[in-house]
Design a protein around this motif. Structure first.
Motif, PDB file in Angstrom:
ATOM      1  N   SER A 264      46.525  79.847  24.555  1.00 23.14           N
ATOM      2  CA  SER A 264      45.224  79.189  24.553  1.00 23.14           C
ATOM      3  C   SER A 264      44.913  78.595  25.918  1.00 23.14           C
ATOM      4  CB  SER A 264      45.199  78.103  23.478  1.00 23.14           C
ATOM      5  OG  SER A 264      43.978  77.397  23.500  1.00 23.14           O
ATOM      6  N   ALA A 265      45.898  77.938  26.527  1.00 21.35           N
ATOM      7  CA  ALA A 265      45.693  77.366  27.861  1.00 21.35           C
ATOM      8  C   ALA A 265      45.448  78.454  28.895  1.00 21.35           C
ATOM      9  CB  ALA A 265      46.910  76.520  28.248  1.00 21.35           C
ATOM     10  N   LEU A 266      46.168  79.571  28.775  1.00 24.56           N
ATOM     11  CA  LEU A 266      45.993  80.690  29.702  1.00 24.56           C
ATOM     12  C   LEU A 266      44.594  81.282  29.581  1.00 24.56           C
ATOM     13  CD1 LEU A 266      47.397  82.630  31.744  1.00 24.56           C
ATOM     14  CD2 LEU A 266      48.044  84.030  29.778  1.00 24.56           C
ATOM     15  N   SER A 267      44.127  81.470  28.360  1.00 25.85           N
ATOM     16  CA  SER A 267      42.789  82.028  28.140  1.00 25.85           C
ATOM     17  C   SER A 267      41.707  81.089  28.660  1.00 25.85           C
ATOM     18  CB  SER A 267      42.576  82.302  26.651  1.00 25.85           C
ATOM     19  OG  SER A 267      43.518  83.242  26.169  1.00 25.85           O
ATOM     20  N   THR A 268      41.902  79.787  28.448  1.00 26.63           N
ATOM     21  CA  THR A 268      40.920  78.813  28.939  1.00 26.63           C
ATOM     22  C   THR A 268      40.856  78.822  30.463  1.00 26.63           C
ATOM     23  OG1 THR A 268      41.269  77.399  27.007  1.00 26.63           O
ATOM     24  CG2 THR A 268      40.292  76.377  28.948  1.00 26.63           C
ATOM     25  N   ALA A 269      42.014  78.864  31.104  1.00 25.00           N
ATOM     26  CA  ALA A 269      42.047  78.888  32.570  1.00 25.00           C
ATOM     27  C   ALA A 269      41.364  80.132  33.117  1.00 25.00           C
ATOM     28  CB  ALA A 269      43.499  78.821  33.051  1.00 25.00           C
ATOM     29  N   ARG A 270      41.584  81.275  32.479  1.00 25.29           N
ATOM     30  CA  ARG A 270      40.944  82.514  32.934  1.00 25.29           C
ATOM     31  C   ARG A 270      39.426  82.439  32.734  1.00 25.29           C
ATOM     32  NH1 ARG A 270      43.791  85.668  30.211  1.00 25.29           N
ATOM     33  NH2 ARG A 270      45.249  86.281  31.860  1.00 25.29           N
ATOM     34  N   ALA A 271      38.993  81.917  31.603  1.00 23.75           N
ATOM     35  CA  ALA A 271      37.556  81.815  31.338  1.00 23.75           C
ATOM     36  C   ALA A 271      36.874  80.887  32.344  1.00 23.75           C
ATOM     37  CB  ALA A 271      37.319  81.321  29.914  1.00 23.75           C
ATOM     38  N   ARG A 272      37.565  79.828  32.739  1.00 24.31           N
ATOM     39  CA  ARG A 272      36.961  78.884  33.676  1.00 24.31           C
ATOM     40  C   ARG A 272      36.768  79.502  35.063  1.00 24.31           C
ATOM     41  NH1 ARG A 272      33.980  75.366  31.890  1.00 24.31           N
ATOM     42  NH2 ARG A 272      34.509  73.674  33.317  1.00 24.31           N
ATOM     43  N   THR A 273      37.626  80.457  35.446  1.00 24.89           N
ATOM     44  CA  THR A 273      37.405  81.117  36.738  1.00 24.89           C
ATOM     45  C   THR A 273      36.109  81.914  36.718  1.00 24.89           C
ATOM     46  OG1 THR A 273      38.696  83.081  36.106  1.00 24.89           O
ATOM     47  CG2 THR A 273      39.887  81.257  37.148  1.00 24.89           C
ATOM     48  N   TYR A 274      35.798  82.543  35.583  1.00 26.15           N
ATOM     49  CA  TYR A 274      34.539  83.284  35.493  1.00 26.15           C
ATOM     50  C   TYR A 274      33.347  82.327  35.416  1.00 26.15           C
ATOM     51  CZ  TYR A 274      36.909  87.744  35.079  1.00 26.15           C
ATOM     52  OH  TYR A 274      37.669  88.867  35.344  1.00 26.15           O
ATOM     53  N   ASP A 275      33.535  81.174  34.804  1.00 23.70           N
ATOM     54  CA  ASP A 275      32.469  80.165  34.816  1.00 23.70           C
ATOM     55  C   ASP A 275      32.167  79.735  36.249  1.00 23.70           C
ATOM     56  OD1 ASP A 275      32.329  80.251  32.063  1.00 23.70           O
ATOM     57  OD2 ASP A 275      33.623  78.499  31.767  1.00 23.70           O
ATOM     58  N   GLU A 276      33.212  79.536  37.036  1.00 24.83           N
ATOM     59  CA  GLU A 276      33.001  79.128  38.423  1.00 24.83           C
ATOM     60  C   GLU A 276      32.347  80.243  39.222  1.00 24.83           C
ATOM     61  OE1 GLU A 276      35.462  77.315  42.246  1.00 24.83           O
ATOM     62  OE2 GLU A 276      36.539  77.992  40.461  1.00 24.83           O
ATOM     63  N   ALA A 277      32.781  81.477  39.001  1.00 24.91           N
ATOM     64  CA  ALA A 277      32.196  82.601  39.737  1.00 24.91           C
ATOM     65  C   ALA A 277      30.709  82.746  39.423  1.00 24.91           C
ATOM     66  CB  ALA A 277      32.942  83.890  39.393  1.00 24.91           C
ATOM     67  N   ARG A 278      30.339  82.580  38.154  1.00 24.25           N
ATOM     68  CA  ARG A 278      28.927  82.662  37.802  1.00 24.25           C
ATOM     69  C   ARG A 278      28.129  81.529  38.446  1.00 24.25           C
ATOM     70  NH1 ARG A 278      31.061  84.448  32.768  1.00 24.25           N
ATOM     71  NH2 ARG A 278      31.209  82.297  32.031  1.00 24.25           N
ATOM     72  N   ALA A 279      28.720  80.328  38.458  1.00 22.18           N
ATOM     73  CA  ALA A 279      28.030  79.205  39.093  1.00 22.18           C
ATOM     74  C   ALA A 279      27.863  79.435  40.591  1.00 22.18           C
ATOM     75  CB  ALA A 279      28.794  77.906  38.836  1.00 22.18           C
ATOM     76  N   LEU A 280      28.857  80.029  41.232  1.00 21.48           N
ATOM     77  CA  LEU A 280      28.754  80.328  42.662  1.00 21.48           C
ATOM     78  C   LEU A 280      27.631  81.319  42.941  1.00 21.48           C
ATOM     79  CD1 LEU A 280      32.534  80.618  43.633  1.00 21.48           C
ATOM     80  CD2 LEU A 280      30.923  78.899  44.457  1.00 21.48           C
ATOM     81  N   THR A 281      27.524  82.350  42.117  1.00 24.29           N
ATOM     82  CA  THR A 281      26.442  83.316  42.326  1.00 24.29           C
ATOM     83  C   THR A 281      25.077  82.689  42.063  1.00 24.29           C
ATOM     84  OG1 THR A 281      26.706  84.136  40.050  1.00 24.29           O
ATOM     85  CG2 THR A 281      27.919  85.284  41.774  1.00 24.29           C
ATOM     86  N   ASP A 282      25.018  81.746  41.137  1.00 26.84           N
ATOM     87  CA  ASP A 282      23.750  81.064  40.881  1.00 26.84           C
ATOM     88  C   ASP A 282      23.357  80.182  42.071  1.00 26.84           C
ATOM     89  OD1 ASP A 282      23.457  82.231  38.404  1.00 26.84           O
ATOM     90  OD2 ASP A 282      24.367  80.569  37.313  1.00 26.84           O
ATOM     91  N   VAL A 283      24.349  79.510  42.673  1.00 29.06           N
ATOM     92  CA  VAL A 283      24.060  78.721  43.882  1.00 29.06           C
ATOM     93  C   VAL A 283      23.591  79.653  45.004  1.00 29.06           C
ATOM     94  CG1 VAL A 283      25.031  77.196  45.635  1.00 29.06           C
ATOM     95  CG2 VAL A 283      25.709  76.922  43.255  1.00 29.06           C
ATOM     96  N   TYR A 284      24.271  80.778  45.134  1.00 26.43           N
ATOM     97  CA  TYR A 284      23.932  81.741  46.176  1.00 26.43           C
ATOM     98  C   TYR A 284      22.509  82.252  46.000  1.00 26.43           C
ATOM     99  CZ  TYR A 284      25.134  85.339  49.640  1.00 26.43           C
ATOM    100  OH  TYR A 284      25.210  86.119  50.768  1.00 26.43           O
ATOM    101  N   TRP A 285      22.156  82.527  44.749  1.00 26.29           N
ATOM    102  CA  TRP A 285      20.796  83.008  44.473  1.00 26.29           C
ATOM    103  C   TRP A 285      19.762  81.921  44.755  1.00 26.29           C
ATOM    104  CZ3 TRP A 285      18.549  87.572  43.152  1.00 26.29           C
ATOM    105  CH2 TRP A 285      17.244  87.508  42.673  1.00 26.29           C
ATOM    106  N   ALA A 286      20.034  80.693  44.290  1.00 28.42           N
ATOM    107  CA  ALA A 286      19.088  79.599  44.491  1.00 28.42           C
ATOM    108  C   ALA A 286      18.890  79.289  45.963  1.00 28.42           C
ATOM    109  CB  ALA A 286      19.561  78.349  43.744  1.00 28.42           C
TER     110      ALA A 286
END
Length: 253
Positions: free
Chosen positions: A63-85
């Motif tokens: 569960s901890a491993l899956s959460t950590a992996r999901a959070r990296t994709y959350d950060e990547a999406r947020a980075l692309t949103d900042v880049y777009w904005a």
């Protein structure tokens, strides 16, 4: 810290010892004779205890491993949103901010993840992210469109900070030490049970016991490897940041 757990365990030992002494005075118990049902019961209890502890460890670690992996994709999406904005800002501010975002993403990919495997975050990555925030905060927003773009970028950048903070908390996170002790003790008793009863006199039985020992050792090793989300061989990988870099190139195009 573990006083309650230790007291509960000791209480179980005392209860079993007293019950065994009171009920173990019959002729069969004194002679040391055992039937198949009794052996099956004891073996089943030992096996169930080990499976329960192993399942608890694996479920918690996975569960901890899956959460950590999901959070990296959350950060990547947020980075692309900042880049777009950032595209809504003035050209010099846009180019500067996007360059800093690319630098931070490279820092995470190339420096952060090796540092995470060693048990800490990367100071260079933190500095790169702070540089992004500083550039965004000082970027002028003289029109409503630029104000909207800057606000969107700041909101998504806050998400990036949150995911980084979560990752920093997960670096040293793991299952409690007492569960590892219980797992090792249960595994040792499970392996020793046939030998204590003298069921390993023949080579055939000894080979079977060796298989049991190998299975128990593999289970313990697997749970230990899953216990830390950023350490190999099952570590979270920087795949999400490669995805972010690909999105940066698409946005630039």
């Amino acid at each position: 810290m573990y006083l309650v757990s230790f007291a509960a365990t000791l209480g179980g030992v005392v209860f079993a010892a007293v019950l065994g002494r009171l009920l173990g005075r019959g002729q069969r118990a004194t002679a040391g004779e055992y039937n198949g049902q009794a052996l099956s019961l004891i073996g089943g209890v030992l096996l169930s205890s080990f499976i329960l502890l192993t399942g608890f460890q694996v479920a918690g670690s996975w569960s901890a491993l899956s959460t950590a992996r999901a959070r990296t994709y959350d950060e990547a999406r947020a980075l692309t949103d900042v880049y777009w904005a950032a595209g809504g800002l003035a050209a010099p501010d846009r180019d500067r901010l996007r360059g800093l975002l690319k630098n931070y993403t490279r820092q995470v990919e190339r420096r952060e993840f090796p540092a995470l495997a060693a048990g800490h975050t990367s100071p260079q990555a933190w500095q790169a992210l702070d540089a992004v925030r500083g550039a965004l905060d000082t970027a002028p927003a003289t029109t409503p469109a630029r104000q909207s773009a800057k606000s969107a970028a700041q909101s998504n950048l806050a998400t990036v900070y949150q995911t980084r903070t979560d990752r920093a908390a997960q670096v040293k996170a793991g299952m409690p030490l007492i569960t590892w002790i219980a797992l090792l003790v249960a595994g040792a008793f499970l392996i020793a049970f046939p030998a204590v009863l003298g069921l390993t006199a023949s080579v055939r039985n000894l080979v079977a016991l060796c298989f049991v020992g190998a299975a128990v050792a593999f289970a313990v090793c697997l749970t230990a490897q899953l216990n830390h989300a950023f350490q190999p061989p099952y570590a979270v990988r920087p795949t999400a940041y490669l995805f972010a870099e690909a999105r940066f190139r698409q946005i630039d195009g």
